[in-house]
Design a protein around this motif. Sequence first.
Motif, short mmCIF file in Angstrom:
data_model
loop_
_atom_site.label_atom_id
_atom_site.label_comp_id
_atom_site.label_asym_id
_atom_site.label_seq_id
_atom_site.Cartn_x
_atom_site.Cartn_y
_atom_site.Cartn_z
N GLN A 170 -44.25 10.41 9.57
CA GLN A 170 -43.43 9.40 10.23
C GLN A 170 -43.43 9.74 11.72
OE1 GLN A 170 -39.79 8.20 8.34
NE2 GLN A 170 -38.71 7.95 10.29
N MET A 171 -43.90 8.81 12.53
CA MET A 171 -44.07 9.08 13.95
C MET A 171 -44.08 7.77 14.72
SD MET A 171 -48.22 9.78 13.93
CE MET A 171 -48.35 9.97 15.70
N ASP A 172 -43.84 7.85 16.03
CA ASP A 172 -44.17 6.69 16.85
C ASP A 172 -45.51 6.95 17.53
OD1 ASP A 172 -43.84 7.96 19.45
OD2 ASP A 172 -41.67 7.79 19.16
N LEU A 173 -46.05 5.94 18.17
CA LEU A 173 -47.40 6.03 18.72
C LEU A 173 -47.41 6.13 20.24
CD1 LEU A 173 -49.18 3.51 16.31
CD2 LEU A 173 -49.26 6.01 16.27
N LYS A 174 -46.29 6.56 20.83
CA LYS A 174 -46.29 6.84 22.26
C LYS A 174 -47.13 8.07 22.55
CE LYS A 174 -42.60 6.64 24.79
NZ LYS A 174 -41.21 6.75 25.32
N PRO A 175 -48.07 8.00 23.48
CA PRO A 175 -48.91 9.16 23.76
C PRO A 175 -48.19 10.25 24.54
CG PRO A 175 -49.51 7.35 25.20
CD PRO A 175 -48.51 6.80 24.22
N ASN A 176 -47.13 9.89 25.29
CA ASN A 176 -46.39 10.88 26.08
C ASN A 176 -45.02 10.33 26.42
OD1 ASN A 176 -47.01 9.04 28.26
ND2 ASN A 176 -49.00 10.07 28.43
N TYR A 177 -44.25 11.12 27.14
CA TYR A 177 -42.87 10.75 27.46
C TYR A 177 -42.83 9.65 28.51
CZ TYR A 177 -38.18 10.89 29.41
OH TYR A 177 -36.94 10.54 29.86
N THR A 178 -42.03 8.61 28.23
CA THR A 178 -41.62 7.62 29.24
C THR A 178 -40.20 7.21 28.89
OG1 THR A 178 -42.26 5.61 28.03
CG2 THR A 178 -43.99 6.72 29.31
N VAL A 179 -39.55 6.46 29.78
CA VAL A 179 -38.21 5.97 29.48
C VAL A 179 -38.26 4.58 28.87
CG1 VAL A 179 -37.01 7.39 31.17
CG2 VAL A 179 -37.95 5.19 31.88
N GLN A 180 -39.43 4.16 28.43
CA GLN A 180 -39.57 2.92 27.68
C GLN A 180 -39.55 3.26 26.19
OE1 GLN A 180 -43.50 1.04 27.24
NE2 GLN A 180 -42.64 -0.82 28.15
N THR A 181 -38.90 2.42 25.39
CA THR A 181 -38.93 2.64 23.94
C THR A 181 -40.36 2.45 23.43
OG1 THR A 181 -38.37 0.32 23.52
CG2 THR A 181 -36.54 1.91 23.61
N GLY A 241 -32.37 2.22 29.56
CA GLY A 241 -31.12 1.83 30.22
C GLY A 241 -30.67 0.44 29.81
N SER A 242 -31.56 -0.32 29.17
CA SER A 242 -31.20 -1.65 28.65
C SER A 242 -31.58 -1.70 27.18
CB SER A 242 -31.94 -2.75 29.43
OG SER A 242 -31.72 -2.62 30.82
N ALA A 243 -31.07 -0.74 26.43
CA ALA A 243 -31.55 -0.50 25.07
C ALA A 243 -31.46 -1.74 24.18
CB ALA A 243 -30.76 0.65 24.45
N PHE A 244 -30.37 -2.52 24.34
CA PHE A 244 -30.19 -3.66 23.44
C PHE A 244 -31.00 -4.89 23.85
CE2 PHE A 244 -26.34 -1.27 22.17
CZ PHE A 244 -26.54 -1.28 20.80
N GLU A 245 -31.80 -4.75 24.89
CA GLU A 245 -32.73 -5.84 25.23
C GLU A 245 -34.04 -5.73 24.44
OE1 GLU A 245 -33.29 -6.19 29.41
OE2 GLU A 245 -31.13 -6.43 29.83
N GLY A 246 -34.18 -4.67 23.68
CA GLY A 246 -35.38 -4.48 22.87
C GLY A 246 -35.02 -4.02 21.47
N LEU A 247 -36.05 -3.78 20.67
CA LEU A 247 -35.85 -3.30 19.30
C LEU A 247 -36.74 -2.08 19.09
CD1 LEU A 247 -34.68 -3.62 16.44
CD2 LEU A 247 -36.59 -5.16 15.92
N ASP A 248 -36.12 -0.95 18.80
CA ASP A 248 -36.85 0.30 18.62
C ASP A 248 -37.55 0.31 17.25
OD1 ASP A 248 -37.75 2.89 18.54
OD2 ASP A 248 -35.75 3.82 18.43
N PRO A 249 -38.89 0.41 17.23
CA PRO A 249 -39.58 0.42 15.93
C PRO A 249 -39.24 1.65 15.09
CG PRO A 249 -41.10 0.98 17.70
CD PRO A 249 -39.83 0.52 18.35
N ASN A 250 -38.76 2.72 15.76
CA ASN A 250 -38.37 3.91 15.00
C ASN A 250 -37.15 3.65 14.12
OD1 ASN A 250 -40.38 5.71 15.93
ND2 ASN A 250 -39.27 5.99 17.85
N LEU A 251 -36.29 2.72 14.54
CA LEU A 251 -35.16 2.34 13.70
C LEU A 251 -35.65 1.70 12.41
CD1 LEU A 251 -32.09 1.90 13.26
CD2 LEU A 251 -32.36 -0.31 14.42
N ILE A 252 -36.63 0.81 12.53
CA ILE A 252 -37.18 0.15 11.34
C ILE A 252 -37.89 1.18 10.46
CG2 ILE A 252 -38.69 -1.69 10.51
CD1 ILE A 252 -38.42 -2.99 13.28
N ALA A 253 -38.62 2.09 11.11
CA ALA A 253 -39.33 3.12 10.35
C ALA A 253 -38.37 4.00 9.58
CB ALA A 253 -40.18 3.97 11.30
#
Length: 550
Positions: free
Chosen positions: A282-293, A240-252
């Motif tokens: 190519q993957m992210d390392l989140k173990p399960n679903y959350t609303v955190q990037t 909900g505050s996406a631009f307060e962080g940086l998604d590593p999947n974008l860099i990937a």
Amino acid sequence: MLDCRDEVLFYTKQLVNIGSIVNTNGENEIAQALYTMISSFPYFIENPSHVIKPQTQNDVLERYNVMAFVKGTKGNSNRTVILMGHFDTVGIDDFTQLADLAFDPDQLLVELKKENLPPLVNEHAQSGEWMFGRGVLDMKSGVASNLYLLKYFSEHPEELDGNLVFLTECDEEDSSYGILSAVKDLNAWKEKHNFEYVAAVNSDFVSPRFTGDKNRYIYKGTVGKLLPSFYITGSETHVGSAFEGLDPNLIAAELTRQIDYNPDLCNEAFGETTIPPVSLKQMDLKPNYTVQTALAAYVYYNFFIHSWTPKDVLEKLKEQAHIAFEKALKLYEERYQHFCKISGEPGREIQWKPRVMTYEDMEAELIKAHGTDYTAHMVEFKDDLLLDASLDLRMYAARVVEEAWKWMPDQSPAIIIFYSSLYSPRIEVTGETEDERNLIDALDNAVKTVQPGYDEPIVVRSFFPYISDMSFVALSDDDEALDFASRNNPSWGTKFFVDYQEIRELNVPVINIGPYGLDAHKRYERMEIDYSVKIVPNLTYEVIRNVLAK
């Protein structure tokens, strides 16, 4: 020409009938079958110690190679040629409803002819000149050729002014435990029997290089393979505050766009060019679903080399990663500014900067910051991680980097570059040594002798273009290059280890003379019968005789 066609074809079918998928018990079944078969040859009945079935060492599974040798009686030379090839195959899921027939070439062909096949496949299926089935091409027909030659020379040792060693190994299709163990056994035989290894002939498959290519290729040396890997951290935030962080999947994503199929990352040598890198995960390392990037992403790429070293590759990829990071941040900022404009929200300055380092660089920084607290923790962590059987070599390495990252004083977004798998070294056979010159001459003479009996051109090139066990019987890299590869592999010394000094001790020039066909590792895997079971054994026969005549 040796009248070998029918016998090699018979051996090929026998070997294909044994399903020997890598990492299954089928590998043990075919090893036992080969050992029993060779032991039944009259020469080996008289010399039972000349055939062995050694277990692989430091392997995750119990499995075996098969080795045998014939001592020539033509003279007193200790010069020895090694014939080598693997007996494991990839799986059969691609055969779908015909999986039960994947190891039965005759019945498989009957069923394939009932299908609506692609035009070229149909032409081959109807011709009677091609054999289909898993392992037919990769590479049981090559092993069958070597088996025939072992039997032939065991019956005609008077033709050998020297010795012939037969090696067929497991686990080529996964982690190379077979050849890495075999190197130790070859060196042991070298000492015990006073063998002077002067040449090795691998018998892996060859294929057209492009549509319409009629050449049948022989290769001097082989391509090298690396698996450069990237652990990418961002800055986590609530979606909900996406631009307060940086998604590593974008860099990937930007990294893959920068590296995938990039011709600038092809390595040319001796007029031959490698295929460019391509992503394998190519993957992210989140173990399960959350609303955190995601906290981190992980990508790795296949990377072929002819002359570059592991250090050269990481330096080039550091540059590519820096470019990708800059592009990702630029895209992020453009989209952020656009969002601020349409939403009416005030913008802020983006503070992140591209940050790229190797695993070795990160390790040095962490040891400087934390000393033995860090190193002791990581030793324990790696040992505990070995207990997780679900982790392959690649994911084990990623977890080690992920744990190390937690200790970094500066947690701002970064890319960590490392190697997460076995390095298959490049091999050059250029004529720099006497053994190399003799092998090249022997090969040239073999082609001149055999070519008149075959219609299509037999062409010699410098680098076998696929990964093979050839990489582990000689070394073109110096110790510095090998050390760099190991220092930048988080799994080195725990999850895996390669004794490169054993390989350097063996250090035998190697060529590849193998069966010809198409679609290895695919549903329509097939070999051209005439070349594979007639021409290949005769080419190899001539090389053996020419090398040992030196």
